[in-house]
Design a protein around this motif. Sequence first.
Motif, short mmCIF file in Angstrom:
data_model
loop_
_atom_site.label_atom_id
_atom_site.label_comp_id
_atom_site.label_asym_id
_atom_site.label_seq_id
_atom_site.Cartn_x
_atom_site.Cartn_y
_atom_site.Cartn_z
N HIS A 1 0.80 -1.22 0.00
CA HIS A 1 0.00 0.00 0.00
C HIS A 1 0.84 1.28 0.00
CE1 HIS A 1 -4.08 -1.65 0.36
NE2 HIS A 1 -3.52 -2.62 1.07
N ALA A 2 2.10 1.20 0.39
CA ALA A 2 2.93 2.40 0.38
C ALA A 2 3.26 2.82 -1.05
CB ALA A 2 4.22 2.17 1.17
N ALA A 3 3.45 1.83 -1.94
CA ALA A 3 3.83 2.13 -3.32
C ALA A 3 2.72 1.84 -4.32
CB ALA A 3 5.08 1.33 -3.70
N GLY A 4 1.58 1.33 -3.85
CA GLY A 4 0.50 1.00 -4.77
C GLY A 4 0.82 -0.20 -5.64
N PHE B 1 -1.41 4.44 0.34
CA PHE B 1 -1.73 5.02 1.64
C PHE B 1 -1.86 6.54 1.53
CE2 PHE B 1 -0.45 6.84 5.75
CZ PHE B 1 -1.33 6.19 6.58
N GLY B 2 -3.00 7.08 2.00
CA GLY B 2 -3.23 8.52 1.99
C GLY B 2 -3.72 9.07 0.67
N ASP B 3 -3.84 8.22 -0.38
CA ASP B 3 -4.31 8.68 -1.69
C ASP B 3 -5.84 8.65 -1.71
OD1 ASP B 3 -5.00 9.04 -4.36
OD2 ASP B 3 -3.26 7.97 -5.12
N LYS B 4 -6.44 9.81 -1.55
CA LYS B 4 -7.90 9.87 -1.46
C LYS B 4 -8.59 9.40 -2.73
CE LYS B 4 -7.85 13.65 1.93
NZ LYS B 4 -8.32 15.00 2.26
N ALA B 5 -7.99 9.74 -3.89
CA ALA B 5 -8.60 9.34 -5.16
C ALA B 5 -8.60 7.83 -5.31
CB ALA B 5 -7.85 9.99 -6.33
N PRO C 1 -13.33 5.05 -4.47
CA PRO C 1 -14.29 4.02 -4.91
C PRO C 1 -14.43 2.88 -3.91
CG PRO C 1 -12.27 3.91 -6.20
CD PRO C 1 -12.20 5.17 -5.42
N ARG C 2 -13.39 2.62 -3.14
CA ARG C 2 -13.46 1.53 -2.16
C ARG C 2 -14.25 1.93 -0.93
NH1 ARG C 2 -8.89 1.40 -5.18
NH2 ARG C 2 -8.05 -0.63 -5.77
N LEU C 3 -14.19 3.22 -0.59
CA LEU C 3 -14.90 3.69 0.60
C LEU C 3 -16.40 3.83 0.36
CD1 LEU C 3 -12.40 6.35 2.00
CD2 LEU C 3 -12.68 3.96 2.63
N LYS C 4 -16.84 3.59 -0.88
CA LYS C 4 -18.28 3.58 -1.15
C LYS C 4 -18.93 2.34 -0.55
CE LYS C 4 -17.99 6.27 -5.45
NZ LYS C 4 -18.22 6.25 -6.92
N MET D 1 -5.69 2.96 7.69
CA MET D 1 -5.51 3.39 6.29
C MET D 1 -6.73 4.18 5.80
SD MET D 1 -3.62 0.12 4.44
CE MET D 1 -4.70 -1.16 5.09
N VAL D 2 -7.91 3.76 6.21
CA VAL D 2 -9.12 4.49 5.79
C VAL D 2 -9.12 5.90 6.33
CG1 VAL D 2 -11.63 4.58 6.10
CG2 VAL D 2 -10.54 2.44 5.41
N ASN D 3 -8.78 6.07 7.61
CA ASN D 3 -8.75 7.40 8.21
C ASN D 3 -7.74 8.32 7.51
OD1 ASN D 3 -10.73 6.74 10.10
ND2 ASN D 3 -9.23 6.03 11.62
N ALA D 4 -6.65 7.72 7.04
CA ALA D 4 -5.64 8.54 6.36
C ALA D 4 -6.08 8.95 4.96
CB ALA D 4 -4.33 7.75 6.25
N ALA D 5 -7.11 8.28 4.43
CA ALA D 5 -7.57 8.58 3.07
C ALA D 5 -8.84 9.42 3.06
CB ALA D 5 -7.81 7.28 2.31
N LYS D 6 -9.33 9.80 4.23
CA LYS D 6 -10.56 10.60 4.28
C LYS D 6 -10.23 12.09 4.20
CE LYS D 6 -13.53 7.39 6.82
NZ LYS D 6 -14.30 7.15 8.05
#
Length: 295
Positions: free
Chosen positions: A232-235, A242-246, A250-253, A290-295
């Motif tokens: 998740h650090a490098a995708g 990690f931290g990439d909101k975009a 779609p996953r947080l839906k 991870m979710v909190n870091a992407a909000k």
Amino acid sequence: MSEAPHGAPIKTPGQLIAAVIAAFAVPIVVIILLAYYVNQSVRTGAGTNGLADTTVASRIAPIAQVTVRDANAPHVFKTGEEVFKAVCTTCHTPGAAGAPKFGNNADWAPRIAQGYDTLLHNALTGKNAMPPRGGTSPDDYSDYEIARAVVYMADHAGANFPEPAAPASGAAATQGAAASAPQSASASTGAVNDQAAAAIAALPSAPSPASSSADKEQAGKALYTQVCQACHAAGVLGAPKFGDKAAWAPRLKDPMDVIYNYALHGKGQMPPKGGSSASDDDVKAAVDYMVNAAK
């Protein structure tokens, strides 16, 4: 000036019959030719191959597949290159989460200096963000095959390690490859698994189960650092960074229960629990982190 009398084109019964037949036959022939042309033309776009044999076969194929193997057949070990391409390349090709990049002498030099035994021990029991055995299990790859992958990577970065000795005929594959490793010479497959589980369970910042929200956050951060950041650090392999909101949007839906289920049971290229033996509560805490870091 007189005009010539107009005559009908059909003057005999035979001509009448021919005209009637032509009136029916010509449209039918035209329709058949059009249908043939449409059916033989190349069609593109979604759904145009829905009735193709291969598409139908894949659609009706059973989800579960049964592979019958001869239990008495000799085991064919994977080469170091095959294990690298199947497991290690995920992190070692891009250098994700601090993993030494394949073929990079500068990255590998300090690790090669530690010696083959240490490298193999770290590969089997895990180190930093790398999970034990690269996230696989002894049922997937034996110690001997892991050792081959270690030698393959190290030798492509300046080392000159010899090929590991193959296990003796009839011996367990997990006993011959790591004969000189500090803690794997007399260890069985179960012992290696116990060491991997103990390494994660012993993290001081990741108690299981956590008793407060602060403890849960710390446990989630620790497990992310230990396991999740490898991808998740490098995708890596499409994992949301990690931290990439975009990437996370779609996953947080989906409801959090669905996201937890993916993390616990795996999805796509991600193995269950990221290949670790962490508790369900710690995995959920890592997801929350991870979710909190992407909000």
